[in-house]
Motif scaffolding. Sequence first.
Motif, PDB file in Angstrom:
ATOM      1  N   ASP A  75       4.710   0.380  15.366  1.00 43.19           N
ATOM      2  CA  ASP A  75       6.029   0.029  14.845  1.00 43.19           C
ATOM      3  C   ASP A  75       5.937  -0.047  13.320  1.00 43.19           C
ATOM      4  O   ASP A  75       5.365  -0.987  12.774  1.00 43.19           O
ATOM      5  N   ALA A  76       6.496   0.954  12.652  1.00 41.42           N
ATOM      6  CA  ALA A  76       6.499   0.989  11.186  1.00 41.42           C
ATOM      7  C   ALA A  76       7.941   1.000  10.688  1.00 41.42           C
ATOM      8  O   ALA A  76       8.274   1.708   9.730  1.00 41.42           O
ATOM      9  N   ALA A  77       8.792   0.207  11.336  1.00 40.34           N
ATOM     10  CA  ALA A  77      10.231   0.239  11.072  1.00 40.34           C
ATOM     11  C   ALA A  77      10.553   0.108   9.592  1.00 40.34           C
ATOM     12  O   ALA A  77      11.342   0.883   9.044  1.00 40.34           O
ATOM     13  N   TYR A  78       9.940  -0.858   8.941  1.00 42.50           N
ATOM     14  CA  TYR A  78      10.197  -1.083   7.509  1.00 42.50           C
ATOM     15  C   TYR A  78       9.265  -0.269   6.624  1.00 42.50           C
ATOM     16  O   TYR A  78       9.698   0.587   5.846  1.00 42.50           O
ATOM     17  N   ALA A  79       7.975  -0.503   6.737  1.00 47.91           N
ATOM     18  CA  ALA A  79       7.032   0.021   5.741  1.00 47.91           C
ATOM     19  C   ALA A  79       6.618   1.458   5.990  1.00 47.91           C
ATOM     20  O   ALA A  79       6.016   2.084   5.111  1.00 47.91           O
ATOM     21  N   GLY A  80       6.946   2.002   7.147  1.00 50.31           N
ATOM     22  CA  GLY A  80       6.577   3.381   7.407  1.00 50.31           C
ATOM     23  C   GLY A  80       7.133   4.342   6.383  1.00 50.31           C
ATOM     24  O   GLY A  80       6.482   5.332   6.016  1.00 50.31           O
ATOM     25  N   SER A  81       8.334   4.051   5.882  1.00 47.44           N
ATOM     26  CA  SER A  81       8.944   4.932   4.877  1.00 47.44           C
ATOM     27  C   SER A  81       8.054   5.067   3.649  1.00 47.44           C
ATOM     28  O   SER A  81       7.947   6.150   3.058  1.00 47.44           O
ATOM     29  N   ALA A  82       7.413   3.972   3.237  1.00 48.41           N
ATOM     30  CA  ALA A  82       6.559   4.009   2.036  1.00 48.41           C
ATOM     31  C   ALA A  82       5.398   4.973   2.203  1.00 48.41           C
ATOM     32  O   ALA A  82       4.838   5.454   1.214  1.00 48.41           O
ATOM     33  N   CYS A  83       5.057   5.284   3.443  1.00 45.84           N
ATOM     34  CA  CYS A  83       3.889   6.129   3.707  1.00 45.84           C
ATOM     35  C   CYS A  83       4.148   7.602   3.427  1.00 45.84           C
ATOM     36  O   CYS A  83       3.235   8.427   3.580  1.00 45.84           O
ATOM     37  N   ILE A  84       5.366   7.957   3.002  1.00 51.53           N
ATOM     38  CA  ILE A  84       5.564   9.320   2.495  1.00 51.53           C
ATOM     39  C   ILE A  84       4.978   9.439   1.089  1.00 51.53           C
ATOM     40  O   ILE A  84       4.844  10.556   0.578  1.00 51.53           O
ATOM     41  N   CYS A  85       4.649   8.306   0.468  1.00 52.26           N
ATOM     42  CA  CYS A  85       3.969   8.305  -0.831  1.00 52.26           C
ATOM     43  C   CYS A  85       2.460   8.392  -0.571  1.00 52.26           C
ATOM     44  O   CYS A  85       1.923   7.593   0.209  1.00 52.26           O
ATOM     45  N   PRO A  86       1.757   9.328  -1.206  1.00 53.29           N
ATOM     46  CA  PRO A  86       0.327   9.502  -0.928  1.00 53.29           C
ATOM     47  C   PRO A  86      -0.485   8.225  -1.068  1.00 53.29           C
ATOM     48  O   PRO A  86      -1.437   8.003  -0.313  1.00 53.29           O
ATOM     49  N   GLU A  87      -0.116   7.359  -2.021  1.00 58.47           N
ATOM     50  CA  GLU A  87      -0.911   6.156  -2.265  1.00 58.47           C
ATOM     51  C   GLU A  87      -0.788   5.115  -1.148  1.00 58.47           C
ATOM     52  O   GLU A  87      -1.568   4.157  -1.101  1.00 58.47           O
ATOM     53  N   PHE A  88       0.178   5.289  -0.233  1.00 59.50           N
ATOM     54  CA  PHE A  88       0.334   4.347   0.878  1.00 59.50           C
ATOM     55  C   PHE A  88       0.040   4.977   2.238  1.00 59.50           C
ATOM     56  O   PHE A  88       0.053   4.280   3.253  1.00 59.50           O
ATOM     57  N   ARG A  89      -0.244   6.264   2.257  1.00 63.55           N
ATOM     58  CA  ARG A  89      -0.462   6.952   3.532  1.00 63.55           C
ATOM     59  C   ARG A  89      -1.649   6.373   4.316  1.00 63.55           C
ATOM     60  O   ARG A  89      -1.676   6.414   5.560  1.00 63.55           O
ATOM     61  N   HIS A  90      -2.614   5.753   3.613  1.00 64.38           N
ATOM     62  CA  HIS A  90      -3.792   5.232   4.315  1.00 64.38           C
ATOM     63  C   HIS A  90      -3.455   4.134   5.315  1.00 64.38           C
ATOM     64  O   HIS A  90      -4.240   3.844   6.220  1.00 64.38           O
ATOM     65  N   TYR A  91      -2.285   3.517   5.157  1.00 64.24           N
ATOM     66  CA  TYR A  91      -1.892   2.491   6.117  1.00 64.24           C
ATOM     67  C   TYR A  91      -1.654   3.081   7.511  1.00 64.24           C
ATOM     68  O   TYR A  91      -1.607   2.333   8.501  1.00 64.24           O
ATOM     69  N   LEU A  92      -1.514   4.399   7.594  1.00 56.56           N
ATOM     70  CA  LEU A  92      -1.322   5.055   8.887  1.00 56.56           C
ATOM     71  C   LEU A  92      -2.616   5.647   9.434  1.00 56.56           C
ATOM     72  O   LEU A  92      -2.596   6.311  10.469  1.00 56.56           O
ATOM     73  N   ASP A  93      -3.729   5.402   8.769  1.00 52.91           N
ATOM     74  CA  ASP A  93      -4.999   5.928   9.264  1.00 52.91           C
ATOM     75  C   ASP A  93      -5.242   5.440  10.689  1.00 52.91           C
ATOM     76  O   ASP A  93      -5.091   4.249  10.993  1.00 52.91           O
ATOM     77  N   GLY A  94      -5.602   6.361  11.562  1.00 51.12           N
ATOM     78  CA  GLY A  94      -5.816   6.026  12.960  1.00 51.12           C
ATOM     79  C   GLY A  94      -4.613   6.296  13.839  1.00 51.12           C
ATOM     80  O   GLY A  94      -4.682   6.136  15.059  1.00 51.12           O
TER      81      GLY A  94
END
Length: 499
Positions: free
Chosen positions: A272-291
């Motif tokens: 569930d990345a309802a809020y912060a998932g959007s930020a992961c389109i920025c390369p510097e935050f993509r690591h939060y989706l690792d795995g």
Amino acid sequence: MMPPLQPDDFLTQTHEVLDFIADYYRNIENYPVLGQVKPGYLRESIPDSAPYSSETIEAILQDISNDIIPGLTHWQSPNFFAYYQANASTPGFLGEMLCTGFNVVGFSWIASPAATELESIVMDWMGKMLKLPSAFLFSGNEDGGGVMHGSTCEAAVCTMAVARDRVLKKIGWDNISKLVVYASDQTHSTFRKVSRIIGIKPSNFRQLPTSAATGFALSPGVVHMAMKDDVALGLVPMYLCATVGTTGCGAVDPIEGLGLVANEYGVWLHVDAAYAGSACICPEFRHYLDGVELADSFSLNPHKWLLTNMDCCCLWVKSPSSLQDSLSCNAEYLSNNASETKAVIDYKDWQVALSRRFRAMKLWVVIRRFGVAGLREHLRSGIMMAEHFEGLVGADPRFEVVVPRRFSLVCFRLKPKVEGADGNELNKKLLEAINSTGRAFLVHTLIGGKYVLRFAIGGTLTELGHINATWKLIQEKAHLVEASRSAQGNGSDNLVRGD
């Protein structure tokens, strides 16, 4: 009779409504952010019965101005810092106009081919922006794909129902009382609600503890132990929710570690990345989706932080066929030659409802008008302002940042002057004093038993000046609250509400 849909009237009245909305946005900063009305206020203004004859759009808009706007909480106000935002933008509004204007119901491919095909394309656009594994994409080499729902709750109902059915097919349909759902004490309450909706025993919803030591993220070790204990009791682990950006404090669960545990026990992992998932389109935050490649499903809400007006939730699954197995229910009047081929998608089988809106039009317009670069700029602007606010809090010794800031949420509190004293009542009074002014709106949460103020940034109209002005308001009210408590200790009582 007034014509229900006549192009000339449509054009004239639409212009009137557009002018009204434009004026609303011009003046939105002047309204109290939180509606300053009492429960039941509207019944004193609106008649008990519907009008028998037609009324003019001018009269309706005047009543909206007089009666409705005073009772709104202005989510698009630049001084709204309460819940995670419901972003609005001109492209989002235009896309919504087109969606509403066409008013198609795309439950199957043949019901509106463009609606279905655009949705599958836009879902792949979003997936590629997030660098999701190809297993989640229509254009990948496997069977994955995505669908647009109205909310995370809808996505949760669908994925949890699939997880339930997948397990019950193996152990027998009469064993539903053995199924267990796992989440953290920071997971959104939606998932507890959904587990009840799909028939999981309330006592079989595991709300596992988190702590400051992990940044209030869910520990894979804690999950592993819980599942091991449940198996020993004869129960069956079924579903695990990992969150990227929890509602309370923005915590990020370790997807990879949780995915390994889920795979070991054959549990459906939803992210569930309802809020912060959007930020992961920025390369510097993509690591939060690792795995995320270990997950079975993944969802985020572009209507929260990605400039796409309500409502729009994107859900990706590795196995759309499993959704269809659990959610399809065909009738003769829905059958058609196109649906009998594997070349088309019938989205009615990817959701609970039959009817569905043309949400892809809205997100398509937003992505095209802003481009990936423009969307990243919006996200980074909110994060930059949050960093600035975090610095302001840290520079005032009266306050503390309670958990490390992630993304654009800052959780802070006013420290009690007496060391070891309970600051919960102090911060409750502070929040009441801030919100009573109408100049800003914040909400609270409990973190480790502490009453904490949440400052969520990301509104479309919010600028650095609004952050500074609100911080000044917070400081002023903190001074008055502290003075009032000191006076109360001396037998006096000072008013801290209002301006």
